[in-house]
Scaffold this motif. Structure first.
Motif, mmCIF file in Angstrom:
data_model
loop_
_atom_site.group_PDB
_atom_site.id
_atom_site.type_symbol
_atom_site.label_atom_id
_atom_site.label_comp_id
_atom_site.label_asym_id
_atom_site.label_seq_id
_atom_site.Cartn_x
_atom_site.Cartn_y
_atom_site.Cartn_z
ATOM 1 N N VAL A 108 -34.057 15.566 4.644
ATOM 2 C CA VAL A 108 -34.995 15.541 3.517
ATOM 3 C C VAL A 108 -36.413 15.294 4.004
ATOM 4 C CG1 VAL A 108 -35.694 14.202 1.484
ATOM 5 C CG2 VAL A 108 -33.294 14.832 1.801
ATOM 6 N N PHE A 109 -36.560 14.521 5.059
ATOM 7 C CA PHE A 109 -37.872 14.068 5.520
ATOM 8 C C PHE A 109 -38.299 14.779 6.813
ATOM 9 C CE2 PHE A 109 -35.787 10.703 3.127
ATOM 10 C CZ PHE A 109 -36.712 10.505 2.110
ATOM 11 N N THR A 110 -37.851 16.018 6.971
ATOM 12 C CA THR A 110 -38.343 16.867 8.048
ATOM 13 C C THR A 110 -39.200 17.963 7.432
ATOM 14 O OG1 THR A 110 -36.329 18.208 7.955
ATOM 15 C CG2 THR A 110 -36.380 16.416 9.570
ATOM 16 N N PRO A 111 -40.127 18.540 8.192
ATOM 17 C CA PRO A 111 -41.039 19.530 7.594
ATOM 18 C C PRO A 111 -40.326 20.703 6.932
ATOM 19 C CG PRO A 111 -41.909 18.770 9.685
ATOM 20 C CD PRO A 111 -40.534 18.163 9.561
ATOM 21 N N VAL A 112 -39.308 21.262 7.591
ATOM 22 C CA VAL A 112 -38.542 22.368 7.006
ATOM 23 C C VAL A 112 -37.095 21.905 6.859
ATOM 24 C CG1 VAL A 112 -37.722 24.722 7.321
ATOM 25 C CG2 VAL A 112 -40.089 24.144 7.898
ATOM 26 N N PHE A 113 -36.615 21.911 5.620
ATOM 27 C CA PHE A 113 -35.333 21.311 5.219
ATOM 28 C C PHE A 113 -34.273 22.406 5.200
ATOM 29 C CE2 PHE A 113 -33.028 19.421 1.307
ATOM 30 C CZ PHE A 113 -32.215 18.615 2.091
ATOM 31 N N ARG A 114 -33.548 22.532 6.308
ATOM 32 C CA ARG A 114 -32.661 23.679 6.490
ATOM 33 C C ARG A 114 -31.335 23.249 7.117
ATOM 34 N NH1 ARG A 114 -32.277 25.993 11.455
ATOM 35 N NH2 ARG A 114 -31.233 28.009 11.638
ATOM 36 N N THR A 115 -30.246 23.791 6.580
ATOM 37 C CA THR A 115 -28.941 23.584 7.194
ATOM 38 C C THR A 115 -28.516 24.837 7.941
ATOM 39 O OG1 THR A 115 -26.657 22.881 6.806
ATOM 40 C CG2 THR A 115 -27.618 24.378 5.194
ATOM 41 N N HIS A 116 -27.637 24.651 8.918
ATOM 42 C CA HIS A 116 -27.052 25.762 9.661
ATOM 43 C C HIS A 116 -25.814 25.227 10.361
ATOM 44 C CE1 HIS A 116 -26.639 29.559 11.586
ATOM 45 N NE2 HIS A 116 -26.978 29.166 12.793
ATOM 46 N N GLY A 117 -24.898 26.092 10.719
ATOM 47 C CA GLY A 117 -23.734 25.610 11.445
ATOM 48 C C GLY A 117 -22.639 26.645 11.544
ATOM 49 N N LYS A 118 -21.838 26.491 12.558
ATOM 50 C CA LYS A 118 -20.648 27.312 12.760
ATOM 51 C C LYS A 118 -19.445 26.401 12.597
ATOM 52 C CE LYS A 118 -18.415 30.388 16.102
ATOM 53 N NZ LYS A 118 -18.494 30.951 17.473
ATOM 54 N N PRO A 127 -46.633 16.210 9.806
ATOM 55 C CA PRO A 127 -46.072 15.385 8.724
ATOM 56 C C PRO A 127 -45.107 14.324 9.253
ATOM 57 C CG PRO A 127 -45.964 17.717 8.170
ATOM 58 C CD PRO A 127 -46.343 17.637 9.617
ATOM 59 N N MET A 128 -44.218 14.727 10.135
ATOM 60 C CA MET A 128 -43.238 13.817 10.739
ATOM 61 C C MET A 128 -43.804 13.325 12.061
ATOM 62 S SD MET A 128 -39.396 14.882 11.923
ATOM 63 C CE MET A 128 -38.361 13.776 12.882
ATOM 64 N N ARG A 129 -43.935 11.995 12.221
ATOM 65 C CA ARG A 129 -44.565 11.483 13.437
ATOM 66 C C ARG A 129 -44.054 10.092 13.796
ATOM 67 N NH1 ARG A 129 -49.037 12.462 9.173
ATOM 68 N NH2 ARG A 129 -49.947 10.432 8.733
ATOM 69 N N PRO A 130 -44.237 9.709 15.057
ATOM 70 C CA PRO A 130 -43.778 8.385 15.484
ATOM 71 C C PRO A 130 -44.486 7.265 14.733
ATOM 72 C CG PRO A 130 -44.243 9.785 17.381
ATOM 73 C CD PRO A 130 -44.778 10.494 16.178
ATOM 74 N N MET A 131 -43.877 6.103 14.743
ATOM 75 C CA MET A 131 -44.376 4.962 13.983
ATOM 76 C C MET A 131 -45.797 4.564 14.366
ATOM 77 S SD MET A 131 -42.181 3.853 11.728
ATOM 78 C CE MET A 131 -42.708 2.157 11.511
ATOM 79 N N PHE A 132 -46.137 4.667 15.640
ATOM 80 C CA PHE A 132 -47.435 4.178 16.103
ATOM 81 C C PHE A 132 -48.579 5.102 15.712
ATOM 82 C CE2 PHE A 132 -45.604 6.725 19.555
ATOM 83 C CZ PHE A 132 -46.613 7.674 19.738
ATOM 84 N N PHE A 187 -39.360 6.558 11.672
ATOM 85 C CA PHE A 187 -40.566 7.375 11.812
ATOM 86 C C PHE A 187 -41.320 7.413 10.489
ATOM 87 C CE2 PHE A 187 -37.107 10.233 10.607
ATOM 88 C CZ PHE A 187 -37.663 11.045 9.617
ATOM 89 N N LEU A 188 -42.505 7.973 10.536
ATOM 90 C CA LEU A 188 -43.322 8.163 9.348
ATOM 91 C C LEU A 188 -43.254 9.626 8.918
ATOM 92 C CD1 LEU A 188 -46.544 6.200 10.402
ATOM 93 C CD2 LEU A 188 -44.716 5.386 8.898
ATOM 94 N N PHE A 189 -43.271 9.853 7.608
ATOM 95 C CA PHE A 189 -43.469 11.197 7.068
ATOM 96 C C PHE A 189 -44.723 11.133 6.216
ATOM 97 C CE2 PHE A 189 -42.958 14.952 4.512
ATOM 98 C CZ PHE A 189 -42.429 15.867 5.410
ATOM 99 N N LEU A 237 -42.047 5.674 5.183
ATOM 100 C CA LEU A 237 -41.382 5.187 6.384
ATOM 101 C C LEU A 237 -39.883 5.456 6.241
ATOM 102 C CD1 LEU A 237 -41.986 1.742 8.079
ATOM 103 C CD2 LEU A 237 -39.695 2.659 7.807
ATOM 104 N N ILE A 238 -39.308 6.159 7.219
ATOM 105 C CA ILE A 238 -37.920 6.594 7.159
ATOM 106 C C ILE A 238 -37.140 5.940 8.295
ATOM 107 C CG2 ILE A 238 -36.391 8.588 6.983
ATOM 108 C CD1 ILE A 238 -38.787 8.521 4.964
ATOM 109 N N ALA A 239 -35.987 5.380 7.963
ATOM 110 C CA ALA A 239 -35.123 4.751 8.966
ATOM 111 C C ALA A 239 -33.739 5.400 8.882
ATOM 112 C CB ALA A 239 -35.030 3.248 8.736
#
Length: 683
Positions: free
Chosen positions: A525-535, A582-587, A603-605, A610-612
């Motif tokens: 949910v908190f990544t820039p592009v919200f996409r699933t994939h899988g085999k 958008p998604m970046r380390p805490m510092f 991390f921060l979005f 703040l996402i844990a």
């Protein structure tokens, strides 16, 4: 543009002279060979350094593709040194006891002070001195080069693309520079010493961030070439870098929603039924993906009419739903493809030394690979894609692959239009991304986002959204690639994509796999592009058929993402205009809080979320550190906690810890909105 450079002659003293004609400063020297060294101001608070033992520098810009406008730099010359300054960065060239033309780089602060942020290695004793800029003659007028810097004990490094190092801080890591599925090398690194550094060289090589030495190695190039920018904050470092390497285009609203994908939807009806089910269930869907093997022959670049009989009506139906189709045409060509003979006759494939490895292997077949660096190959491929996909209304592409598919040991033997694999291997992804981006723009499509299997410096300007491909469905890879994603964000590429659930699944019926899917969606949910994939063994990868009680939790994630889209679009605007990920380390937003540099599992979005994530099986609580200087509101419990504290937070299966900067009332209200109450009440 004023530059500073150096050459010296063995027969004479060190000389620094100015060429009135071109405004170039060239100190000259000889250390067993004549070396040409040039330093130029480059963009805001930046310098470009090039060096070679050839007679002339090349004008290959590689990642430094953007036009720059600089005032005349400040240059000071004395008998013992030359200094060039551009804004708050400067470089000093001087002789040491064991090295001529030793380079030190300084950052200048607002209060007028300056400090060394990067220095070439000082070996002190001549007998111990291999040289800090070395050249060894290779093939085809190339040099094997090394560049050595003196690391600081406390220095940390972030960036370098998407590499499974197990850490966010790259100090102590060695990064081999080649592209392959789960490994995207972007040779831009951000240092806690207050600078960003680009190794502007697409050759095979490696970067070593050792405790005793920082070393950049090229296996074959014409010159050493790097760019460095300095600032007291990370926002400006990435903004300066974006200005010289290219900004991501404006992010389209449709791309901020949910992307449904799996390996693979075989028929048109199967594909449509999934989209219809999303709508029947009231689930948001922005992009629906047609994966590979949708063709008759590899290299035909068209939907197989046996399985996709009426693509025009398919596009119309999804358009009416407000769903965009993305498709994955590969770049390989079988001998019996309709495009093989015309491409072969025009020389549009990559080749190999002595013709020994002119083909690559795909599904137990030898196939040919288009050469993205050849303008004629780019034109030919895009004409086919435009005719067989774009003209049907399919205007979004998944660039899988966009890396060389030869075996890794064979990379040096590949021949591209612009050079050997040794020299240009890492340019493959950005060349392909550029071809498709420009094709779409010229065809009238202004909204370009491409999911990509590889990336390199500058990929961001072509709408690239890199994702790890072929990773395992495991908690170990969830954690590893969350950390890798943070480094991708620090590499100047802000649109990293999730691959929710991982790709390789041996057993998708276990409780551990089902819990993994829930936790991966909650993170995604908190990544820039919200996409699933899988085999998956069951061939199921839709939200409602993962198994167990996963659906209600995945549904919650889809609706939460939908509610967050206004906030997400605000962050994406900053990504495009300023290069801020958008998604970046805490510092990133709290550079003076040293304790944040040790936190790599949250991390921060944007600046206010703040996402844990939960990264281990059966975990139902975890510790979360809240940065000081502000208060933070737990969005699920609606209680506010002062920053500067390490607290224990509940993480039941239906949620991961999420905190909002307590001063952002709009965001807090969003989490308390009717939409989210509906989510919580779902049974």
């Amino acid at each position: 543009m004023t530059t500073i450079g150096k050459r010296c002659s063995k027969s004479g003293p060190n000389l620094i002279h100015r060429s009135i004609q071109d405004g170039t400063l060239e100190p000259r020297f000889n250390k067993g060979h004549v070396e040409l060294l040039v330093i130029e101001p480059w963009g805001t608070d930046g310098l470009r350094v090039r060096a070679t033992i050839s007679d002339n520098l090349t004008n290959d810009d590689w990642a430094l593709s953007e036009p720059i406008h600089n005032p005349i730099s400040n240059i000071i010359i004395t008998d013992t040194e030359a200094i060039i300054r551009n804004g708050n960065i400067s470089a000093r060239i001087s002789d040491t006891r064991v090295q001529q033309a030793h380079i030190e780089i300084y950052r200048h602060t607002e209060n007028g002070e300056k400090e060394v942020i990067l220095s070439e290695k000082h070996y002190v004793v001549n007998a111990h001195n291999p040289g800090t800029r070395t050249y060894k003659t290779s093939d085809n007028d190339l040099y094997e080069t090394e560049l050595h810097f003196e690391p600081k004990i406390s220095e940390r490094f972030y960036g370098m693309g998407l590499n499974d190092t197990g850490t966010v801080n790259l100090k102590g890591c060695i990064i081999d520079m080649y592209q392959r599925h789960v490994k995207h090398v972007v040779p831009f690194v951000v240092s806690t010493e207050g600078y960003g550094f680009l190794w502007n060289n697409p050759s095979l090589g490696r970067a070593e961030f050792g405790n005793n030495l920082t070393r950049w190695v090229s296996e074959g190039c014409k010159q050493i070439d790097y760019y460095i920018t300095a600032s007291e904050n990370y926002h400006d470092i990435l903004a300066n870098y974006a200005n010289v390497s290219g900004h991501a285009p404006e992010f389209p609203y449709w791309a901020s929603g949910f992307w449904q994908c799996k390996n693979r939807y075989v028929t048109q009806e199967e594909f449509l039924e999934v989209a219809r089910e999303f709508k029947n269930r009231g689930l948001p869907l922005s992009v629906h993906v047609i994966d590979f093997l949708h063709w008759q022959k590899q290299g035909d670049w068209a939907l197989d009419p046996k399985f996709w009989p009426n693509p025009e009506s398919m596009v119309r139906e999804l358009d009416e739903m407000g769903v965009r189709i993305m498709i994955s045409p590969w770049t390989l060509i079988e001998d019996d493809s309709e495009n093989f003979i015309p491409m072969r006759d025009r020389g549009l494939f990559t080749r190999s030394v002595n013709g020994k490895k002119d083909t690559v292997s795909f599904r137990q077949k030898d196939v040919h690979q288009y050469d993205p660096t050849n303008p004629e190959a780019a034109k030919y491929l895009w004409q086919k894609w435009e005719q067989n996909y774009f003209d049907l209304g399919i205007k979004t592409f998944w660039l899988d692959p966009c890396d060389d598919l030869h075996k890794i040991p064979d990379y040096p033997d590949v021949i591209f239009h612009i050079g050997s694999g040794t020299e240009v291997h890492n340019f493959f992804p950005v060349a392909h991304q550029k071809n498709i981006y420009e094709g779409l723009i010229n065809a009238g499509e202004p909204e370009v986002v491409t999911i990509c299997r590889s990336s390199w410096a500058g990929s961001q300007k072509y709408g690239a959204s890199p994702a790890a491909h072929d990773i395992e469905s495991s908690f170990e890879h969830l954690e590893s690639y969350m950390k890798a994603g943070l480094n991708l964000s620090m590499s100047g590429i802000p649109w990293g994509a999730a691959e929710i659930g991982g790709f390789v699944t041996d057993n998708d019926s276990t409780k551990e796999f089902q819990e993994l899917m829930i936790r991966w969606y909650q993170y995604g949910v908190f990544t820039p592009v919200f996409r699933t994939h899988g085999k998956r063994p069951s061939n199921n990868n839709e939200p409602w058929n993962i198994g167990g009680d996963t659906y209600k939790h995945i549904r919650q994630c889809l609706l939460l993402r939908e509610a967050l889209r206004p906030y997400i679009m605000d962050q994406m605007e900053l990504a495009s205009s300023r290069g801020i990920p958008p998604m970046r380390p805490m510092f990133f937003d709290f550079p003076n809080q040293q304790e944040l540099y040790d936190i790599e599992d949250q991390f921060l979005f944007g600046s206010d979320l703040l996402i844990a994530p939960i990264l281990q099986y059966k975990t139902r609580e975890r510790s979360v550190y809240l940065p000081s200087s502000c208060s933070w509101t737990n969005v699920w419990e609606n209680n506010t906690v002062e920053g500067g504290n390490l607290i224990n937070v509940k993480a039941p299966i239906d949620r991961i810890p999420v905190f909002v900067n307590a001063s952002n009332n709009r965001l807090i209200q969003l989490f308390n909105s009717h939409t989210l109450k509906t989510i919580s009440n779902f049974k």
